[in-house]
Design a protein around this motif. Structure first.
Motif, PDB file in Angstrom:
ATOM      1  N   THR A 181       8.213  -1.887  -3.136  1.00 59.94           N
ATOM      2  CA  THR A 181       6.937  -1.477  -2.543  1.00 59.94           C
ATOM      3  C   THR A 181       7.187  -0.667  -1.278  1.00 59.94           C
ATOM      4  O   THR A 181       6.545   0.368  -1.045  1.00 59.94           O
ATOM      5  CB  THR A 181       6.079  -2.719  -2.230  1.00 59.94           C
ATOM      6  OG1 THR A 181       5.842  -3.448  -3.435  1.00 59.94           O
ATOM      7  CG2 THR A 181       4.748  -2.314  -1.607  1.00 59.94           C
ATOM      8  N   VAL A 234       5.173   2.498  -9.852  1.00 64.24           N
ATOM      9  CA  VAL A 234       4.209   1.460  -9.469  1.00 64.24           C
ATOM     10  C   VAL A 234       4.070   0.444 -10.600  1.00 64.24           C
ATOM     11  O   VAL A 234       4.059  -0.770 -10.358  1.00 64.24           O
ATOM     12  CB  VAL A 234       2.844   2.086  -9.117  1.00 64.24           C
ATOM     13  CG1 VAL A 234       1.759   1.003  -9.044  1.00 64.24           C
ATOM     14  CG2 VAL A 234       2.923   2.823  -7.792  1.00 64.24           C
ATOM     15  N   THR A 237       7.017  -1.840 -10.708  1.00 60.57           N
ATOM     16  CA  THR A 237       7.014  -2.782  -9.589  1.00 60.57           C
ATOM     17  C   THR A 237       5.978  -3.878  -9.810  1.00 60.57           C
ATOM     18  O   THR A 237       6.223  -5.050  -9.509  1.00 60.57           O
ATOM     19  CB  THR A 237       6.740  -2.039  -8.273  1.00 60.57           C
ATOM     20  OG1 THR A 237       7.708  -0.988  -8.126  1.00 60.57           O
ATOM     21  CG2 THR A 237       6.850  -2.974  -7.080  1.00 60.57           C
ATOM     22  N   TYR A 266       1.333  -7.462   0.100  1.00 60.73           N
ATOM     23  CA  TYR A 266       2.294  -6.446  -0.333  1.00 60.73           C
ATOM     24  C   TYR A 266       1.867  -5.826  -1.657  1.00 60.73           C
ATOM     25  O   TYR A 266       2.008  -4.612  -1.869  1.00 60.73           O
ATOM     26  CB  TYR A 266       3.701  -7.052  -0.433  1.00 60.73           C
ATOM     27  CG  TYR A 266       4.582  -6.600   0.699  1.00 60.73           C
ATOM     28  CD1 TYR A 266       5.406  -5.505   0.578  1.00 60.73           C
ATOM     29  CD2 TYR A 266       4.552  -7.259   1.923  1.00 60.73           C
ATOM     30  CE1 TYR A 266       6.197  -5.066   1.632  1.00 60.73           C
ATOM     31  CE2 TYR A 266       5.331  -6.837   2.981  1.00 60.73           C
ATOM     32  CZ  TYR A 266       6.150  -5.738   2.828  1.00 60.73           C
ATOM     33  OH  TYR A 266       6.911  -5.298   3.875  1.00 60.73           O
ATOM     34  N   LEU A 270       0.495  -1.393  -3.128  1.00 59.16           N
ATOM     35  CA  LEU A 270       0.556  -0.585  -4.353  1.00 59.16           C
ATOM     36  C   LEU A 270      -0.831  -0.071  -4.721  1.00 59.16           C
ATOM     37  O   LEU A 270      -0.987   1.084  -5.146  1.00 59.16           O
ATOM     38  CB  LEU A 270       1.136  -1.409  -5.506  1.00 59.16           C
ATOM     39  CG  LEU A 270       2.593  -1.856  -5.376  1.00 59.16           C
ATOM     40  CD1 LEU A 270       2.995  -2.667  -6.606  1.00 59.16           C
ATOM     41  CD2 LEU A 270       3.525  -0.668  -5.206  1.00 59.16           C
TER      42      LEU A 270
END
Length: 328
Positions: A181, A234, A237, A266, A270
């Motif tokens: 991130t 993204v 993740t 966190y 995103l």
């Protein structure tokens, strides 16, 4: 750091108390999300988290030198000196560094494996010479030392309801997700330092290379191919966050709100990246202060609930033990 936290942690030595206070100051000044999440922990566990963050911050300041005045060799020499001092102190020696003193004390209190610190320092040395990662395997090797081991260091402080080895893969995965991130949020900043923390082969699928990224940096905005490539990163993740979430319920209930708070905030970085249409070249995406406060309030309520449940369980166990011993 309040005397209450240090007293609760059983930290009596005056020098150590000052050392932990220095670490807390680093966390408060630089780790907004981490510091907020740490406030969800019982007071006795907070100093250890501050110490571990303090080391990470001190090393990061050497590697990336916020003042931009240190040459490469000076940074390497300072990093080697800190690494040697840490190794010696972990082996039973003494350190004049407040941060190292606090970290060594934390490692002893929570039986944190020394190999995690070795892996971390090795990854930080890599930052002095490596500027690109050809594939996911190469990036994962770096992220293990730069972030996964942080999750493994923190795990004993948080405590678990299952054997630590069972929770460890999820703690490592969450550290990995946090780091990825950061990489996505800080693409512009890293490019200015000459680094790309994204797998080159995965970017190439979308016809993205270092030259294209630099062009977007100069223009202050991503082009279509870069947006597609970042969307893919993204998604990867988010999948890691999804896997890591399975470990939260394995933690000590009193520690879960801390990790849930960090996980939520966190993860929402995103969301902000996507909502900005991947505007990570001219601006630093962040979660608003109001949103952080809202998540913190929810976390505080969960902490209070967990403490009530813990006390109720302890009271029931006490009464059961009393009855077994022949009490009225």
């Amino acid at each position: 750091m309040s005397a209450h936290e240090l007293d609760a942690a059983g930290i009596r030595d005056r020098g150590l108390r000052a050392a932990y206070h220095d670490c807390r100051s680093l966390n408060s000044a630089h780790g907004r999300t981490y510091f907020l999440a740490t406030r969800m922990l019982p007071p006795a566990r907070r100093p250890a988290i501050h110490a571990l963050y303090g080391l990470a911050r001190q090393v990061d300041d050497i590697v990336d030198d916020p003042s931009d005045t240190l040459d490469h060799e000076t940074r390497r020499a300072r990093l080697d000196q800190l690494s040697t001092e840490l190794d010696s102190a972990l082996a039973g020696g003494h350190s004049v560094s407040p941060v190292v003193s606090a970290v060594v004390d934390t490692a002893q209190r929570y039986d944190i494996e020394h190999r995690h610190f070795t892996a971390f320092m090795s990854a930080m040395r890599q930052d002095l010479t490596v500027t690109d990662y050809p594939d996911r395997r190469a990036l994962d090797e770096y992220v293990h030392g730069s972030a996964e081991v942080i999750g493994l260091e923190v795990l004993p402080v948080l405590g678990t309801e299952v054997p630590r080895s069972r929770a460890a893969p999820y703690a490592a995965a969450l550290g990995n997700a946090f780091q990825l991130t950061n990489f996505l949020r800080d693409i512009g900043e890293d490019l200015r330092r000459g680094r790309v923390y994204l797998p080159a082969d995965e970017l190439a699928v979308f016809d993205v290379d270092r030259q294209r990224l630099y062009r977007c940096l100069r223009n202050g905005r991503p082009d279509r191919q870069v947006r597609r490539a970042l969307g893919d990163q993204v998604a990867r993740t988010r999948a890691l966050y999804h896997y890591a979430a399975n470990g939260i319920e394995m933690l000590d209930p009193i520690a879960r709100p801390c990790i849930s708070t960090a996980y939520t905030l966190y993860g929402e970085i995103l969301d902000r990246i996507v909502e900005s249409d991947y505007d990570v070249f001219a601006n630093r995406v962040s979660v608003s202060g109001a949103r952080r406060l809202g998540v913190a309030i929810t976390g505080a309520a969960e902490v209070a609930s967990a403490r009530i449940r813990t006390r109720s369980t302890e009271a029931r166990e006490h009464m059961s033990s009393f009855s077994t011993l022949g009490g009225p």
